[in-house]
Design a protein around this motif. Structure first.
Motif, PDB file in Angstrom:
ATOM      1  N   SER A   5      29.903  24.271  60.832  1.00 54.33           N
ATOM      2  CA  SER A   5      30.612  23.605  59.740  1.00 54.33           C
ATOM      3  C   SER A   5      29.994  23.946  58.393  1.00 54.33           C
ATOM      4  N   VAL A   6      28.683  23.971  58.333  1.00 53.86           N
ATOM      5  CA  VAL A   6      27.985  24.329  57.089  1.00 53.86           C
ATOM      6  C   VAL A   6      28.306  25.765  56.705  1.00 53.86           C
ATOM      7  N   ARG A   7      28.291  26.663  57.694  1.00 56.50           N
ATOM      8  CA  ARG A   7      28.603  28.068  57.423  1.00 56.50           C
ATOM      9  C   ARG A   7      30.052  28.237  56.973  1.00 56.50           C
ATOM     10  N   GLN A   8      30.954  27.454  57.550  1.00 55.54           N
ATOM     11  CA  GLN A   8      32.352  27.537  57.135  1.00 55.54           C
ATOM     12  C   GLN A   8      32.506  27.065  55.688  1.00 55.54           C
ATOM     13  N   LEU A   9      31.817  25.977  55.330  1.00 62.51           N
ATOM     14  CA  LEU A   9      31.865  25.502  53.948  1.00 62.51           C
ATOM     15  C   LEU A   9      31.292  26.549  52.990  1.00 62.51           C
ATOM     16  N   ALA A  10      30.215  27.199  53.423  1.00 67.25           N
ATOM     17  CA  ALA A  10      29.609  28.244  52.597  1.00 67.25           C
ATOM     18  C   ALA A  10      30.588  29.404  52.403  1.00 67.25           C
ATOM     19  N   LEU A  11      31.308  29.750  53.470  1.00 63.90           N
ATOM     20  CA  LEU A  11      32.275  30.844  53.391  1.00 63.90           C
ATOM     21  C   LEU A  11      33.436  30.471  52.475  1.00 63.90           C
ATOM     22  N   ILE A  12      33.875  29.230  52.545  1.00 63.62           N
ATOM     23  CA  ILE A  12      34.932  28.754  51.640  1.00 63.62           C
ATOM     24  C   ILE A  12      34.473  28.878  50.193  1.00 63.62           C
ATOM     25  N   ALA A  13      33.223  28.500  49.938  1.00 63.29           N
ATOM     26  CA  ALA A  13      32.678  28.593  48.582  1.00 63.29           C
ATOM     27  C   ALA A  13      32.599  30.050  48.119  1.00 63.29           C
ATOM     28  N   ILE A  14      32.165  30.945  49.004  1.00 57.44           N
ATOM     29  CA  ILE A  14      32.059  32.368  48.654  1.00 57.44           C
ATOM     30  C   ILE A  14      33.433  32.955  48.336  1.00 57.44           C
ATOM     31  N   LEU A  15      34.405  32.679  49.214  1.00 55.87           N
ATOM     32  CA  LEU A  15      35.759  33.206  49.001  1.00 55.87           C
ATOM     33  C   LEU A  15      36.391  32.600  47.749  1.00 55.87           C
ATOM     34  N   GLY A  16      36.147  31.307  47.520  1.00 51.35           N
ATOM     35  CA  GLY A  16      36.652  30.671  46.305  1.00 51.35           C
ATOM     36  C   GLY A  16      36.040  31.281  45.056  1.00 51.35           C
ATOM     37  N   GLY A  17      34.743  31.598  45.125  1.00 45.78           N
ATOM     38  CA  GLY A  17      34.079  32.251  44.008  1.00 45.78           C
ATOM     39  C   GLY A  17      34.666  33.624  43.732  1.00 45.78           C
ATOM     40  N   MET A  18      34.920  34.369  44.805  1.00 42.69           N
ATOM     41  CA  MET A  18      35.542  35.692  44.647  1.00 42.69           C
ATOM     42  C   MET A  18      36.927  35.561  44.018  1.00 42.69           C
ATOM     43  N   ALA A  19      37.704  34.582  44.479  1.00 38.91           N
ATOM     44  CA  ALA A  19      39.042  34.370  43.920  1.00 38.91           C
ATOM     45  C   ALA A  19      38.954  33.987  42.448  1.00 38.91           C
ATOM     46  N   GLY A  20      37.953  33.168  42.096  1.00 34.05           N
ATOM     47  CA  GLY A  20      37.775  32.769  40.706  1.00 34.05           C
ATOM     48  C   GLY A  20      37.464  33.948  39.809  1.00 34.05           C
ATOM     49  N   VAL A  21      36.629  34.854  40.279  1.00 36.61           N
ATOM     50  CA  VAL A  21      36.305  36.057  39.497  1.00 36.61           C
ATOM     51  C   VAL A  21      37.531  36.962  39.382  1.00 36.61           C
ATOM     52  N   LEU A  22      38.256  37.137  40.493  1.00 36.45           N
ATOM     53  CA  LEU A  22      39.471  37.959  40.457  1.00 36.45           C
ATOM     54  C   LEU A  22      40.516  37.367  39.517  1.00 36.45           C
ATOM     55  N   MET A  23      40.524  36.052  39.409  1.00 37.05           N
ATOM     56  CA  MET A  23      41.471  35.388  38.513  1.00 37.05           C
ATOM     57  C   MET A  23      41.221  35.766  37.055  1.00 37.05           C
ATOM     58  N   LEU A  24      39.978  36.105  36.744  1.00 38.89           N
ATOM     59  CA  LEU A  24      39.625  36.475  35.372  1.00 38.89           C
ATOM     60  C   LEU A  24      39.955  37.931  35.064  1.00 38.89           C
ATOM     61  N   LEU A  25      40.134  38.740  36.111  1.00 43.24           N
ATOM     62  CA  LEU A  25      40.415  40.169  35.936  1.00 43.24           C
ATOM     63  C   LEU A  25      41.927  40.381  35.900  1.00 43.24           C
ATOM     64  N   ARG A  26      42.515  40.054  34.782  1.00 41.92           N
ATOM     65  CA  ARG A  26      43.965  40.076  34.646  1.00 41.92           C
ATOM     66  C   ARG A  26      44.432  41.282  33.849  1.00 41.92           C
ATOM     67  N   THR A  27      45.661  41.701  34.142  1.00 45.08           N
ATOM     68  CA  THR A  27      46.260  42.792  33.390  1.00 45.08           C
ATOM     69  C   THR A  27      47.764  42.550  33.282  1.00 45.08           C
ATOM     70  N   PRO A  28      48.387  42.866  32.157  1.00 51.72           N
ATOM     71  CA  PRO A  28      49.841  42.706  32.034  1.00 51.72           C
ATOM     72  C   PRO A  28      50.584  43.780  32.821  1.00 51.72           C
ATOM     73  N   LEU A  29      51.831  43.486  33.167  1.00 49.45           N
ATOM     74  CA  LEU A  29      52.690  44.456  33.846  1.00 49.45           C
ATOM     75  C   LEU A  29      53.813  44.883  32.918  1.00 49.45           C
ATOM     76  N   PRO A  30      54.215  46.151  32.978  1.00 49.46           N
ATOM     77  CA  PRO A  30      55.312  46.631  32.112  1.00 49.46           C
ATOM     78  C   PRO A  30      56.600  45.850  32.352  1.00 49.46           C
ATOM     79  N   LEU A  31      57.304  45.539  31.265  1.00 49.63           N
ATOM     80  CA  LEU A  31      58.617  44.875  31.280  1.00 49.63           C
ATOM     81  C   LEU A  31      58.566  43.424  31.743  1.00 49.63           C
ATOM     82  N   MET A  32      57.368  42.896  32.004  1.00 55.03           N
ATOM     83  CA  MET A  32      57.230  41.516  32.424  1.00 55.03           C
ATOM     84  C   MET A  32      56.922  40.623  31.215  1.00 55.03           C
TER      85      MET A  32
END
Length: 200
Positions: A5-32
């Motif tokens: 359970s502790v390892r699963q919580l740690a993995l959730i935190a790691i994946l959430g952290g990765m998602a948070g960083v990816l959320m900051l790496l944004r780029t616009p799309l043409p015609l959008m």
């Protein structure tokens, strides 16, 4: 069991952290629409959800939002973060629930297709009813001003309906489609590593 359970919580935190960083790496799309930026933040969310289940997927989404707020704060009085969470859940939760019912590549594909369509519909609501009115009020703009901004990028956007048809829906179909394809390519390689980490 407690260690898992502790390892699963740690993995959730790691994946959430990765998602948070990816959320900051944004780029616009043409015609959008110019206020919609492309990112891959839902990739860790859906991979984690497939491996760990729907509750873990929601946990990853919440951690992502907290990471984003910690690193950058909010410039929308939390409405942007709320809408991001709604759209992430709309995409990830149906996909994960369908996949959990019968784990196969076909069910993963079906789940992500359903999630993509649900998310595209939800995005119409979140953008037209929450995000756009918020920014319009914040900057003293009207819907016509918003449409004019979008027309500068795509001249066929002439009213809110066309904004939804030519901007909001296609953007979300592209974003979720790319994330779905990447998930299919990466999941089988990553999921054994995550499950082995939890079982150790």
């Amino acid at each position: 069991m407690k260690k898992q359970s502790v390892r699963q919580l740690a993995l959730i935190a790691i994946l959430g952290g990765m998602a948070g960083v990816l959320m900051l790496l944004r780029t616009p799309l043409p015609l959008m629409p110019p206020f919609m930026d492309f990112d891959l933040a839902s990739l860790p969310e859906i991979i984690g959800g497939f491996a760990l289940g729907p509750v873990a997927a929601i946990g990853i989404i919440m951690v992502k939002i907290l990471v984003k707020l910690t690193l950058m704060g909010t410039n929308s009085m939390f409405t942007g973060e709320l809408c991001n969470a709604i759209l992430s859940i709309a995409y990830v939760l149906p996909a994960v629930c369908i996949y959990q019912h019968h784990k196969s590549k076909r069910s993963a594909e079906t789940g992500m297709l359903c999630g993509t369509l649900i998310c595209a519909v939800a995005a119409i609501f979140t953008n037209l009813c929450i995000i756009i009115p918020f920014y319009a009020n914040l900057y003293g703009m009207s819907m016509d001003d918003i449409i004019a901004m979008c027309q500068a990028v795509n001249p066929y956007v002439t009213n809110p309906l066309m904004l939804a048809v030519l901007g909001i829906v296609p953007f979300n179909l592209i974003k979720r489609g790319v994330e779905s394809v990447l998930t299919l390519l990466l999941y089988k390689k990553i999921s054994p590593l995550m499950k082995n980490y939890i079982r150790q």
